[in-house]
Motif scaffolding. Structure first.
Motif: not given
Length: 263
Positions: A68, A90, A93-94, A96-101, A104
């Motif tokens: 992803q 856009s 931003l997605q 950044t969220k995907a990298k954080a997930s 984790e």
């Protein structure tokens, strides 16, 4: 206080009973403990399998997250090159969220994978120990049975002593006396069986001589041989002392009868 003493006494009796069964058959107790450990190991293995399933799921999530991130990164770059910064923002931003997930999930994967490896080593070590315990149980069981057999053989060796003071010694003496008596009976029978053998042999020689004379007479009668006179000495030698005495007595009687007739 009285109730406490009562329960204390009961616990003491149960402990005494437990110690009795514990020492009565230690091999069976060891086997029981081994079986319990095997069951616990089976349960641990099942738990480890389930835990491995969790590790595999997190691993799959990490791979999907990496895919992803790569996809979002490519899309954001493409829109940036096209000059569409709003759409690129856009996707950024997605991303950044995907990298954080993804980060984790990677942390969880590392933690779960380490925990799985540790538990796997523990179960492998426990399995190795169980194999050693099983071998020890078999060895102890064999040693215990062998030592018990040796003790019984030692007792049996003492009871099988053929000393005159023991039952076996007395029985042996009775058997030996019966053997001596049987041998004595056989010896007497053998000694008695030789009585009259000389007479039997003399009679057999006489019958043989008479059979020879009869055969010679038959041969003369049939013309198979010429008449001949058998020397008295040879006949006497063949017949033996007993027959000679009998013939001498017969000759003396004949001479007496002839003298009587002449008179």
């Amino acid at each position: 206080m009285i109730v406490g003493k009562f329960f204390g006494a009961i616990r003491a009796q149960f402990n005494k009973l437990a110690n009795f069964f514990w020492e009565a058959d230690p091999i069976a107790q060891m086997q029981y403990e081994y079986d319990l450990a095997v069951e616990q190991l089976k349960e641990g293995r099942q738990g480890l399998e389930q835990y491995r399933g969790l590790v595999e799921r997190v691993t799959r999530q990490v791979k999907e997250g990496e895919s992803q991130v790569a996809k979002l990164t490519a899309q954001a770059k493409a829109y940036l090159k096209a000059g569409d910064r709003e759409t690129a923002g856009s996707f950024a931003l997605q991303l950044t969220k995907a990298k954080a997930s993804l980060d984790e999930n990677k942390q969880q994967l590392a933690m779960h994978d380490q925990a799985y490896s540790n538990n796997l080593k523990k179960i492998q070590f426990a399995n190795k120990k169980l194999v050693e315990v099983k071998d020890k149980i078999q060895k102890y069981d064999a040693d215990l049975k062998m030592s018990s057999a040796e003790a019984e053989v030692a007792k049996l060796s003492q009871s099988l002593n053929f000393d005159v003071t023991t039952d076996f010694g007395q029985l042996e003496d009775v058997i030996q006396r019966k053997i001596d008596a049987n041998r004595g009976t056989a010896r007497v029978a053998a000694d008695l069986s030789a009585d009259g053998i000389d007479k039997i042999h003399a009679e057999e020689r006489m019958e043989k001589s008479m059979a020879d004379d009869a055969l010679k007479d038959l041969e003369v009668e049939l013309g198979m041989r010429a008449p001949e006179t058998t020397p008295v000495t040879q006949t006497a030698k063949d017949l033996g002392p007993a027959v000679m005495e009998e013939e001498a007595a017969t000759s003396t009687k004949k001479d007496t009868d002839k003298a009587t007739e002449k008179a």
